[in-house]
Scaffold this active site. Structure first.
Site, mmCIF file in Angstrom:
data_model
loop_
_atom_site.group_PDB
_atom_site.id
_atom_site.type_symbol
_atom_site.label_atom_id
_atom_site.label_comp_id
_atom_site.label_asym_id
_atom_site.label_seq_id
_atom_site.Cartn_x
_atom_site.Cartn_y
_atom_site.Cartn_z
ATOM 1 N N ASP A 103 0.832 -1.206 0.000
ATOM 2 C CA ASP A 103 0.000 0.000 0.000
ATOM 3 C C ASP A 103 0.870 1.261 0.000
ATOM 4 O OD1 ASP A 103 -2.317 1.466 0.008
ATOM 5 O OD2 ASP A 103 -2.694 1.237 2.152
ATOM 6 N N ARG A 151 -0.945 9.023 -9.966
ATOM 7 C CA ARG A 151 -0.909 7.768 -9.204
ATOM 8 C C ARG A 151 -0.158 6.659 -9.955
ATOM 9 N NH1 ARG A 151 -4.124 7.129 -5.143
ATOM 10 N NH2 ARG A 151 -4.377 4.909 -5.601
ATOM 11 N N HIS A 202 2.583 3.566 -9.082
ATOM 12 C CA HIS A 202 2.459 2.124 -9.346
ATOM 13 C C HIS A 202 3.697 1.602 -10.075
ATOM 14 C CE1 HIS A 202 -1.461 2.107 -7.697
ATOM 15 N NE2 HIS A 202 -2.066 2.724 -8.691
ATOM 16 N N ASN A 223 -10.541 -3.243 -6.358
ATOM 17 C CA ASN A 223 -9.749 -2.298 -7.167
ATOM 18 C C ASN A 223 -10.337 -2.058 -8.563
ATOM 19 O OD1 ASN A 223 -6.481 -3.323 -5.861
ATOM 20 N ND2 ASN A 223 -7.851 -1.701 -5.162
HETATM 21 C C1 FPP Z 1 -2.074 0.105 -3.303
HETATM 22 O O1 FPP Z 1 -1.559 1.425 -3.314
HETATM 23 C C2 FPP Z 1 -1.501 -0.657 -4.395
HETATM 24 C C3 FPP Z 1 -2.219 -1.249 -5.390
HETATM 25 C C4 FPP Z 1 -3.684 -1.187 -5.458
HETATM 26 C C5 FPP Z 1 -1.589 -1.984 -6.487
HETATM 27 C C6 FPP Z 1 -0.313 -2.699 -6.199
HETATM 28 C C7 FPP Z 1 0.469 -2.699 -7.464
HETATM 29 C C8 FPP Z 1 1.806 -2.621 -7.564
HETATM 30 C C9 FPP Z 1 2.681 -2.643 -6.382
HETATM 31 C C10 FPP Z 1 2.496 -2.453 -8.880
HETATM 32 C C11 FPP Z 1 2.502 -3.584 -9.824
HETATM 33 C C12 FPP Z 1 2.434 -4.970 -9.252
HETATM 34 C C13 FPP Z 1 3.092 -6.049 -9.762
HETATM 35 C C14 FPP Z 1 2.834 -7.396 -9.208
HETATM 36 C C15 FPP Z 1 4.072 -5.924 -10.845
HETATM 37 P P1 FPP Z 1 -2.559 2.643 -3.454
HETATM 38 O O2 FPP Z 1 -2.606 3.033 -4.875
HETATM 39 O O3 FPP Z 1 -3.888 2.300 -2.861
HETATM 40 O O4 FPP Z 1 -1.823 3.718 -2.600
HETATM 41 P P2 FPP Z 1 -2.477 4.893 -1.734
HETATM 42 O O5 FPP Z 1 -3.105 4.247 -0.541
HETATM 43 O O6 FPP Z 1 -1.305 5.718 -1.376
HETATM 44 O O7 FPP Z 1 -3.459 5.591 -2.614
#
Ligand code: FPP
Length: 256
Positions: A18, A31, A35, A66
């Protein structure tokens, strides 16, 4: 770098990655920039876990919930998964990593689903470490889907409902094949499980880190493992009960 004991490495580590969005926001970036940096952190975590001899690493890459994010963000995440699978293929094969997926993978765009399916098939017999990617995954959904499937088998007379006990149910849950979770890490400062591996994490040690996922480096992983090694895992028993030292649901563990 924090020191860890090599004789007490958690078998199964699960990570809720996260903080990508906030990381990007702090830099004044969209955002999706976060990622992309997050997928670099994925590469680091996979390498570090493989090096440490972890049996299984489960990553919460994309939850069922998501899908409700803006379509451009969803597409960017899908592109990153695809890119990751293609760019890491050689190293995954070289280091004998078995890629497994959990979740409603049929919902993925075909270009992502095909690459994923091919890598899962290609790595099926590798035993160095299991990399369990949770995509379009939800713990409640997994349990409900499994219950539905078993109910259908029972209604068709293929299984005897009397056989459906805890061990049998666990053996039917796709995520439990990687074994019970020993250490569940969540980055980004929030302290909740967010529908990840609800069954397998029943006795997991929880570790919450304020570090945002793109900043999560090898030293943070070592700190989490060090904290795990200081915990007293009793599994509902008393500390002196040294006859049973594992997760009561450990019967379902399949070592990578
Ligand atoms: C949460 O952060 C993260 C995700 C919903 C996606 C996770 C994806 C990756 C780490 C990148 C690609 C993955 C792979 C397996 C190659 P958030 O966007 O909710 O963060 P925030 O809470 O700060 O908004």
């Amino acid at each position: 770098m924090p020191l860890v004991r090599v004789d007490r490495i958690p078998h199964h580590i699960a990570i809720i990655m996260d903080g990508n969005g906030r990381w990007a926001g702090r830099l004044g970036q969209p955002r999706t920039y976060g990622h992309r940096a997050g997928s670099e952190a994925v590469r680091r975590a996979v390498r570090a876990c493989r090096k440490l001899g972890v049996s299984a690493l489960s990553l919460y890459a994309f939850s069922e919930q998501n899908w409700h994010r803006p379509p451009e963000e969803v597409r960017a995440l899908m592109d990153l998964f695809r890119e990751f699978l293609i760019s890491e293929r050689q190293e995954i094969l070289r280091t004998s990593i078995r890629v497994k997926t959990i979740g409603r993978v049929e919902r993925l765009p075909p270009d992502v689903g095909q690459v994923l399916e091919a890598l899962v098939a290609e790595t099926r017999d590798l035993r160095g470490m299991t990399l369990q990617l949770a995509v379009s995954y939800g713990g409640r959904e997994e349990i409900a889907d499994t219950a539905k499937r078993l109910a259908q088998h029972a209604a068709a007379g293929r299984i005897d409902p009397a056989c459906v006990d805890e061990a049998f149910f666990a053996s039917e849950l796709p995520s439990v094949g990687a074994g019970p979770v020993d250490l569940l890490i969540r980055t980004g400062g929030e302290q909740r499980i967010s529908n990840f591996l609800l069954w397998g994490a029943a006795y997991a040690e929880l570790y919450f880190s304020d570090t945002l996922w793109p900043d999560f480096a090898e030293e943070h992983l070592y700190a989490a493992i060090q904290a795990f090694q200081r915990r007293d895992r009793r599994f509902g028993r008393v500390a002196s009960d040294d006859v049973h030292t594992g997760d009561p649901g450990d019967g379902a563990r399949v070592h990578a």
